[in-house]
Enzyme design. Structure first.
Site: not given
Length: 162
Positions: A144, A157
């Site tokens: 990501s 995250y």
């Protein structure tokens, strides 16, 4: 190492295969003739996906309803994969939380770390030795952009993707 051609005994493993990128990866691998082991928590969705992939592409598609944030469940899957011919591993499963870290559920944050990092590490170590021995295999780490920067209200995250 080259990614091997599909064979009847080999399996491509896709985590997070019940939706999104994982479902797309599973479909593309099946289209290319790879038989699969589909991994995610939602068994009913995995079963439907497996049925569709078998019918559409004529591949084998096995279902492993597994919560990879649970260390015992991850260990069970890793033990199985060590003894299987795994040609491709797609480490795709992941979860994210949003909000001030001090206000988030600590246990869910720990589960996020276990899923996004520890399970990825353990699954890779389970299949890598056999790939090195065969001199063929592929491991895909779905990342990501969040791993390249700190993100307010997305601390765990972003850290796990880094």
């Amino acid at each position: 190492m080259p990614i091997p051609h599909p064979t009847p005994s080999a399996r491509a493993v896709v985590t997070g295969a019940s939706s999104g990128i994982g479902a797309a990866l599973a479909t593309e691998l099946a289209r290319r003739g790879h038989s699969l082991i589909l991994v995610a928590r939602r068994e009913e969705i995995l079963t439907a996906t497996a049925t569709e992939l078998r019918a559409t592409f004529g591949v084998e598609a096995e279902v492993r309803a597994t919560d990879l944030s649970d260390p015992t469940a991850t260990d069970t899957l890793c033990n199985e994969l060590r003894d299987r011919e795994i040609s491709i591993l797609c480490n795709n499963a992941g979860i994210a939380t949003f909000g001030p870290l001090s206000e988030l559920d600590p246990e869910y944050e720990r589960a996020q770390v276990r899923l996004n990092t520890v399970a990825v590490h353990d699954l890779t170590l389970a299949v890598l030795p056999q790939m090195v021995q065969r001199k063929a295999g592929g491991i895909l780490m779905v990342g990501s952009a969040a791993g390249n920067m700190p993100i307010p209200n997305n601390a765990t995250y972003a850290a796990t993707k880094a």
